[in-house]
Design a protein around this motif. Structure first.
Motif, short mmCIF file in Angstrom:
data_model
loop_
_atom_site.label_atom_id
_atom_site.label_comp_id
_atom_site.label_asym_id
_atom_site.label_seq_id
_atom_site.Cartn_x
_atom_site.Cartn_y
_atom_site.Cartn_z
N ILE B 54 0.96 -1.21 0.17
CA ILE B 54 0.03 -0.03 0.03
C ILE B 54 0.94 1.19 0.00
N GLU B 55 0.61 2.20 -0.93
CA GLU B 55 1.52 3.32 -1.02
C GLU B 55 0.51 4.38 -0.75
N LEU B 56 0.89 5.56 0.45
CA LEU B 56 -0.15 6.66 0.66
C LEU B 56 0.74 7.61 0.18
N VAL B 57 0.09 8.32 -0.77
CA VAL B 57 0.59 9.56 -1.48
C VAL B 57 -0.02 10.76 -1.05
N LYS B 58 0.85 11.66 -0.51
CA LYS B 58 0.31 13.02 -0.13
C LYS B 58 0.86 14.07 -1.13
N PRO B 59 0.32 14.72 -2.02
CA PRO B 59 0.80 15.69 -2.95
C PRO B 59 1.43 16.99 -2.29
N THR B 60 2.49 17.59 -3.00
CA THR B 60 3.17 18.36 -2.28
C THR B 60 3.02 19.70 -2.79
N THR B 61 2.22 19.71 -4.32
CA THR B 61 2.02 20.82 -5.09
C THR B 61 0.65 20.64 -5.33
N ASP B 62 -0.03 21.88 -5.94
CA ASP B 62 -1.18 21.83 -6.45
C ASP B 62 -1.37 21.19 -7.86
N SER B 63 -0.37 21.00 -8.55
CA SER B 63 -0.32 21.07 -9.98
C SER B 63 -0.25 19.62 -10.51
N SER B 64 0.14 18.74 -9.63
CA SER B 64 0.17 17.13 -10.21
C SER B 64 -0.83 16.59 -10.49
N GLY B 65 -1.09 15.55 -11.36
CA GLY B 65 -2.27 14.96 -11.64
C GLY B 65 -3.02 14.25 -10.23
N VAL B 66 -1.96 13.61 -9.21
CA VAL B 66 -2.68 13.15 -8.01
C VAL B 66 -3.20 14.32 -7.15
N ALA B 67 -2.55 15.43 -7.41
CA ALA B 67 -3.27 16.75 -6.59
C ALA B 67 -4.46 17.14 -7.07
N LYS B 68 -4.78 16.97 -8.44
CA LYS B 68 -5.93 17.45 -9.13
C LYS B 68 -7.04 16.42 -8.61
N TYR B 69 -6.64 15.12 -8.71
CA TYR B 69 -7.39 14.00 -8.32
C TYR B 69 -8.08 14.26 -7.10
N ALA B 71 -8.28 16.80 -5.32
CA ALA B 71 -8.99 18.17 -5.01
C ALA B 71 -10.43 17.82 -5.68
N LYS B 72 -10.39 16.88 -6.76
CA LYS B 72 -11.80 16.55 -7.36
C LYS B 72 -12.56 15.51 -6.54
N ARG B 73 -12.06 14.63 -6.18
CA ARG B 73 -12.55 13.38 -5.61
C ARG B 73 -12.36 13.03 -4.21
N GLY B 74 -11.50 13.72 -3.46
CA GLY B 74 -11.09 13.63 -2.09
C GLY B 74 -10.23 12.27 -1.95
N PRO B 75 -9.74 11.96 -0.92
CA PRO B 75 -8.98 10.80 -0.63
C PRO B 75 -9.34 9.64 -1.01
N GLY B 76 -8.67 8.78 -1.55
CA GLY B 76 -9.02 7.09 -1.79
C GLY B 76 -7.93 6.75 -2.74
N MET B 77 -8.51 5.44 -3.38
CA MET B 77 -7.55 4.89 -4.10
C MET B 77 -7.41 5.58 -5.43
N HIS B 78 -6.03 5.69 -5.73
CA HIS B 78 -5.83 6.28 -7.10
C HIS B 78 -5.37 5.46 -8.40
N HIS B 79 -4.69 4.44 -8.01
CA HIS B 79 -4.11 3.72 -9.11
C HIS B 79 -3.75 2.12 -8.45
N ILE B 80 -3.74 1.11 -9.50
CA ILE B 80 -3.19 -0.28 -9.05
C ILE B 80 -1.97 -0.09 -9.90
N CYS B 81 -0.87 -0.80 -9.50
CA CYS B 81 0.21 -0.88 -10.41
C CYS B 81 0.55 -2.30 -10.50
N VAL B 82 0.67 -2.85 -11.68
CA VAL B 82 1.16 -4.32 -11.71
C VAL B 82 2.49 -4.71 -12.30
N GLU B 83 3.06 -5.65 -11.85
CA GLU B 83 4.56 -5.92 -12.49
C GLU B 83 4.24 -6.78 -13.69
#
Lengths: 134, 134
Positions: B54-69, B71-83
């Motif tokens: 599990i990776e907990l990701v806190k944006p440090t700027t307002d401009s990244s994709g994750v920061a925009k996500y 702002a729009k949807r609130g905290p929660g699952m963002h993506h799944i990474c498969v090897e």
């Protein structure tokens, strides 16, 4: 008590064949089986990888929690299920730490496995399912 | 080409200590480390379990994709990474099957690992990251 692994990630879909077009046919994951799970009012396709699974969940009624989630938010990740070695101890500790639980005691599922859900309001927005093998 | 395992599930959070209050302190997962990942404009906390994290990701700027996500949807699952064992072959197959890609060629990340994102419009609403070890 401890978390052993991620058991599955549930993805709610409105079109299971369309979802399999990506996960199975394009990405190349194996689908071991697909079945109607009456108690969940859903058809579920199981795609294991490593020690975990992707589960594609298509509601078969309009009234289940997952159907309402789909109607409100559209297809996407619905919950993460983690396997724990002692679900009663885990629930007791969560409660002691002030974590909001959807199920304060485990539900007994197929094959005697025990499950309980933790409220996303206490988990940084993630609906978390706890699971202990029978 | 094949999918080997779920590498991680990324959870976007606005309060990393609040999130750790659940995942680490209450649920009892180990946090191996927390670091600022400049290229992702985020602070990331890593909590491995089984063969995944599990990776907990806190944006440090307002401009990244994750920061925009966030702002729009609130905290929660963002993506799944498969090897995957061969990211170039996987991307070629996805493209041949008409799957929409965010990255048509892999980005080279830290340590030489290769990553690429698949568009959620082709994956039943899930942002999927592909990862091949160096």
């Amino acid at each position: 008590m401890s978390v052993k692994r991620i058991d599955h990630i549930a993805v709610v879909v409105d079109d299971i064949e369309g979802a399999l077009n990506f996960w199975r046919d394009a990405l190349g994951m194996d689908m071991t089986h697909m079945e109607e799970v009456a108690e969940q009012q859903s058809i579920v396709a199981f795609l294991p990888t490593g020690g975990s699974e992707i589960e594609l969940v298509k509601p078969t009624t309009d009234s289940s929690g997952v159907a309402k989630y789909l109607a409100k938010r559209g297809p996407g990740m619905h919950h993460i299920c983690v396997e724990v070695d002692d679900i009663h101890a885990t629930l007791a500790q969560l409660k002691a730490k002030g974590i909001k639980l959807i199920n304060e005691t485990p539900t007994i599922g197929a094959g005697g496995k025990q499950i309980a859900f933790v409220h996303p309001g206490s988990t940084s927005g993630v609906l978390v399912e706890l699971y202990q093998a029978a």
